[in-house]
Design a protein around this motif. Structure first.
Motif, PDB file in Angstrom:
ATOM      1  N   ASN A 153      -8.266 -60.175  36.980  1.00 32.85           N
ATOM      2  CA  ASN A 153      -9.086 -59.703  38.090  1.00 32.85           C
ATOM      3  C   ASN A 153      -8.257 -58.850  39.040  1.00 32.85           C
ATOM      4  O   ASN A 153      -7.038 -58.955  39.079  1.00 32.85           O
ATOM      5  N   ASN A 185     -13.704 -56.966  36.765  1.00 35.35           N
ATOM      6  CA  ASN A 185     -13.608 -58.395  36.515  1.00 35.35           C
ATOM      7  C   ASN A 185     -13.803 -58.646  35.026  1.00 35.35           C
ATOM      8  O   ASN A 185     -14.897 -58.548  34.516  1.00 35.35           O
ATOM      9  N   ILE A 194      -8.888 -66.653  43.717  1.00 31.46           N
ATOM     10  CA  ILE A 194      -8.796 -65.969  42.425  1.00 31.46           C
ATOM     11  C   ILE A 194      -7.387 -65.442  42.230  1.00 31.46           C
ATOM     12  O   ILE A 194      -6.822 -65.532  41.148  1.00 31.46           O
TER      13      ILE A 194
END
Length: 176
Positions: A2, A54, A172
């Motif tokens: 990501n 992503n 993340i």
């Protein structure tokens, strides 16, 4: 991998829109009417870009794509449609309600998928969704009282949404 910087920028832009609403009496409604849609448009574009880079999870990619599209659509609508503060706040109420439901649906969609998920990320999204969904009812009730209290509630809820994006992006980043 990501690229959470796009989600962070989306959150910062949403945060700026909420702060602009909170400060609208100080900076002027005219300035706010320009800045809020602009910040939300940038937030939507960044969420959309994040959805495109992503590569980890199909559910997340789809939800961030829809989230970006929703933010951009809302930004355009509030830039051209409402002619009164009351109308703007009613539109914001519906947007915040849908945003809250969207976050809740995202969390449950990830739970139903076969993807291994970090529970702290999921709980953050679920809490932000629930607070925004419930907050939309608080916003609606505050509109019955006065537009100035509605403006404060809307600003707070949009700030919360932006913070949720920033926290999510930070978590993340730690996973990657």
């Amino acid at each position: 991998m990501n690229k959470p910087i796009y989600l962070t920028l989306s959150g910062i832009s949403m945060l700026a829109a909420g702060i602009t609403l909170l400060l609208s009496t100080s900076i002027g409604v005219g300035t706010s009417k320009i800045l809020v849609p602009l910040f939300l448009l940038v937030s939507g574009i960044m969420a959309f870009i994040f959805s495109q880079v992503n590569g980890q999870h199909k559910v997340a990619k789809t939800f961030h794509f829809l989230q970006g599209a929703g933010l951009m659509t809302f930004a355009i609508l509030i830039a051209i449609w409402p002619d009164t503060l009351d109308m703007f706040l009613k539109m914001a109420t519906y947007f915040i309600m849908v945003y809250g439901l969207f976050e809740i649906m995202f969390a449950f969609s990830v739970l139903r998928s076969s993807f291994k998920v970090d529970k702290s990320i999921l709980m953050t999204r679920l809490m932000v969704g629930a607070i925004n969904f419930i907050g939309s009812f608080v916003l609606f009730m505050s509109l019955l009282k006065s537009t100035s209290s509605g403006l404060s509630v809307a600003g707070f809820l949009i700030v919360l949404g932006g913070l949720g994006f920033i926290i999510f992006a930070n978590r993340i980043k730690k996973i990657d």
